[in-house]
Design an enzyme around this catalytic site. Structure first.
Site, PDB file in Angstrom:
ATOM      1  N   CYS A  27      13.676  11.207   6.679  1.00  0.00           N
ATOM      2  CA  CYS A  27      13.715  10.712   8.059  1.00  0.00           C
ATOM      3  C   CYS A  27      15.105  10.903   8.663  1.00  0.00           C
ATOM      4  O   CYS A  27      15.246  11.151   9.859  1.00  0.00           O
ATOM      5  CB  CYS A  27      13.325   9.244   8.097  1.00  0.00           C
ATOM      6  SG  CYS A  27      14.304   8.219   6.991  1.00  0.00           S
ATOM      7  N   GLU A  52      10.188  16.261  15.123  1.00  0.00           N
ATOM      8  CA  GLU A  52      10.496  16.095  13.703  1.00  0.00           C
ATOM      9  C   GLU A  52       9.654  17.078  12.898  1.00  0.00           C
ATOM     10  O   GLU A  52       8.425  17.007  12.909  1.00  0.00           O
ATOM     11  CB  GLU A  52      10.173  14.656  13.268  1.00  0.00           C
ATOM     12  CG  GLU A  52      10.528  14.391  11.826  1.00  0.00           C
ATOM     13  CD  GLU A  52      10.198  12.972  11.380  1.00  0.00           C
ATOM     14  OE1 GLU A  52       9.068  12.512  11.614  1.00  0.00           O
ATOM     15  OE2 GLU A  52      11.084  12.325  10.783  1.00  0.00           O
ATOM     16  N   LYS A  83       0.862  -1.194   0.000  1.00  0.00           N
ATOM     17  CA  LYS A  83       0.000   0.000   0.000  1.00  0.00           C
ATOM     18  C   LYS A  83       0.891   1.234   0.000  1.00  0.00           C
ATOM     19  O   LYS A  83       1.530   1.555   0.997  1.00  0.00           O
ATOM     20  CB  LYS A  83      -0.938   0.054   1.199  1.00  0.00           C
ATOM     21  CG  LYS A  83      -2.073   1.051   0.906  1.00  0.00           C
ATOM     22  CD  LYS A  83      -2.693   1.717   2.081  1.00  0.00           C
ATOM     23  CE  LYS A  83      -1.898   2.803   2.717  1.00  0.00           C
ATOM     24  NZ  LYS A  83      -1.727   4.021   1.883  1.00  0.00           N
ATOM     25  N   GLU A 136      10.171   1.296  10.494  1.00  0.00           N
ATOM     26  CA  GLU A 136      11.180   2.332  10.243  1.00  0.00           C
ATOM     27  C   GLU A 136      10.460   3.666  10.385  1.00  0.00           C
ATOM     28  O   GLU A 136       9.628   4.025   9.554  1.00  0.00           O
ATOM     29  CB  GLU A 136      11.787   2.171   8.842  1.00  0.00           C
ATOM     30  CG  GLU A 136      12.589   0.883   8.713  1.00  0.00           C
ATOM     31  CD  GLU A 136      13.333   0.735   7.382  1.00  0.00           C
ATOM     32  OE1 GLU A 136      13.085   1.516   6.450  1.00  0.00           O
ATOM     33  OE2 GLU A 136      14.163  -0.179   7.287  1.00  0.00           O
TER      34      GLU A 136
END
Ligand code: NAD
Length: 478
Positions: free
Chosen positions: A285, A379, A175, A251
């Site tokens: 990331c 983040e 997906k 992750e």
């Protein structure tokens, strides 16, 4: 408008209820593609195809060499279609075309080549048992893998999951992120052209919650879930996986510390620091989003880093000279621009940068922030970096470890012992010394703390995508 369907059991198909959603080009700020919107029923259809291909089809039963030939052919086809794939990702999520064509697409082909070859040469252990027995390990394919991908490296992250899963004989339902669906449909069609049997690699489009994503993670017919995305989503997926006791590889997010010591080669440090935060307009990331600079070189580093940041060309991502494109979507633009206000409201200053045209954010450097400020802890996932001074090694190690994340860090020094000492003290999955982003696909990749669970890459991917089985035999020594 272009259109992209699911790819299930060897065919591109619409949703069972005919529903679609639009993918928006974030530079033009207009929809460019209609995409099949997968429901629970579409996800079940894809899972059923993958289950059947695993239980009854040839793929898990082929030799590594036979599978490898098909995966290399797929890598060839990716490179033959490189321009179209790069353009699809750039149009979907605004990444500069120099990056999609120069990095993401070649690396996607390399993911297939690497795992095709690695799976053929990876030895399995034997455990001689003098006294009448012999033991060895079989690495059986795990079964049906659900792969759920983010939008920031669409094709590259998808192939990082799909390639090892297929190489070790599994079947897959992927997906893609709803912001970047196009290249996944293209990839699945190329896989069929390369000779993958129907049902081995399926793509179902849709959203996460109450949509195709959630349906995949909650299915009892799935044997592995590999997910890359936000840490909060990772928690939800881990809960869903726990209900069916399905192994999950996560992750997740990061807040990479980038440490520049007094003795660093400053030209090298500036060059890598620019790449570390402004690649993909900061939507990485691994981004080096907090730079700690030792006091003795702070002013000089900041001055050189600022000039280099101001020189980056901001604009249309389809222009090969563009280095900073728009944020991937309107929602993401609002999130990133909100952090400019958050930084100011907590007393920090914008040294350079701010908002650009449309959904672009200029390369932005924040100074005067504190270690516990939100801009240092959270983040942001945009072209925004906080630069902080430090005095001593012990102080900067503590600061670098002081966020909920632990994905990666980098450090610049010419002192070998210090490099080893600091690398050891950092609680992260990857440390780069005097460089950044360089990867060896045999090495473990993943994060500590809120940055993930598990490792992928090389034999770490084999551990996850197989069911290691111990076989113990009695030997008649007469
Ligand atoms: P996201 O978590 O919003 O979405 C990722 C994927 O999960 C999408 O396909 C989404 O549809 C799906 N999803 C969302 N909720 C779900 C649910 N409840 N059940 C099942 N699926 C669900 O992440 P994003 O915004 O697409 O990606 C950015 C994030 O990814 C950042 O935090 C970034 O740091 C992280 N990331 C990590 C790595 C890494 O290797 N550690 C690499 C790239 C990106």
């Amino acid at each position: 408008m272009e259109s992209f369907g699911h790819v299930i059991d060897g065919e591109e198909v619409t949703s069972l209820d005919g529903a679609t959603f639009e993918s928006v080009d974030p530079w033009e700020r207009t929809p460019w593609a209609a995409v099949a919107l997968g429901s629970d029923r579409d996800a079940q259809r894809a899972i059923k195809a993958a289950r059947q291909a695993f239980d009854e089809g040839p793929w898990p039963r082929m030799s590594f060499a036979e599978r490898g030939r098909i995966l290399h052919r797929l890598a060839d086809l990716i490179l033959e279609n490189a321009d179209a794939l790069a353009l699809a990702d750039t149009t979907d999520m605004g990444k500069p075309i120099g990056e999609t064509s120069g990095h993401d697409v070649p690396r996607s082909a390399q993911n297939f080549r690497f795992f095709a070859d690695h799976s053929q040469v990876t030895p399995a252990e034997t455990f001689p048992m003098p006294g009448g027995h012999h033991a060895y390990t079989e690495y059986d394919p795990a079964g049906v893998v659900a792969a759920i991908a983010p939008w920031n490296f669409p094709l590259m992250m998808e192939t990082w999951k799909v390639a090892p899963a297929l190489a070790w004989g599994n079947t897959v339902v992927l997906k893609p992120a709803e912001q970047s669906p196009a290249s996944a449909t293209m990839l699945a069609k190329l896989a069929l052209e390369a000779g993958l049997p129907p049902g081995v690699f399926n793509v179902v489009h849709g959203y996460g919650p109450n949509s195709a994503g959630q349906a995949l993670t909650e299915s009892s017919e799935i044997d592995r879930i590999t997910f890359t995305g936000e840490s909060t989503t990772g928690r939800t997926i881990a809960h869903a996986a726990a209900r069916n006791l399905v192994p999950v590889s996560l992750e997740l997010g990061g807040k990479g510390a980038n440490i520049v010591f007094d003795d660093a080669d400053l030209a090298q440090a500036v060059d890598w620091s620019i790449k570390a935060i402004f690649t993909n307009s900061g939507q990485v990331c691994l981004a080096g989003s907090r730079i700690y600079v030792q006091r003795g070189v702070y002013d000089e580093f900041l001055s050189r880093f600022t000039s280099a940041a101001q020189a980056l060309q901001v604009g249309n991502p389809k222009n090969p000279d563009t280095r900073i494109g728009p944020m991937s979507s309107m929602e993401h633009f609002h999130k990133v621009s909100g952090y400019l206000d958050i930084a100011r409201s907590q007393g920090a200053r914008l040294h350079t940068g701010g908002l650009g045209v449309g959904w672009t954010v200029l390369p932005t450097i924040v100074v005067g922030a504190g270690q516990s400020d939100r801009i240092t802890q959270e983040e942001v996932f945009g072209p925004l970096v906080v630069v902080l001074p430090f005095e001593a090694e012990s102080e900067v190690v503590a600061a670098a470890n002081d966020t909920p994340y632990g994905l990666n860090a980098m450090l610049f020094t010419r002192d070998l012992s210090r490099a080893h000492r600091v690398a050891r003290a950092l609680r992260v999955g990857t440390v780069w010394v005097n460089c950044f982003f360089v990867r060896d696909l045999r090495a473990p990749f993943g994060g500590a703390k809120n940055s993930g669970i598990g490792r992928e890459g090389g034999t770490y991917s084999r551990e996850f995508f197989t069911e290691p089985k111990a076989v113990v035999m009695e030997i008649d020594e007469a």
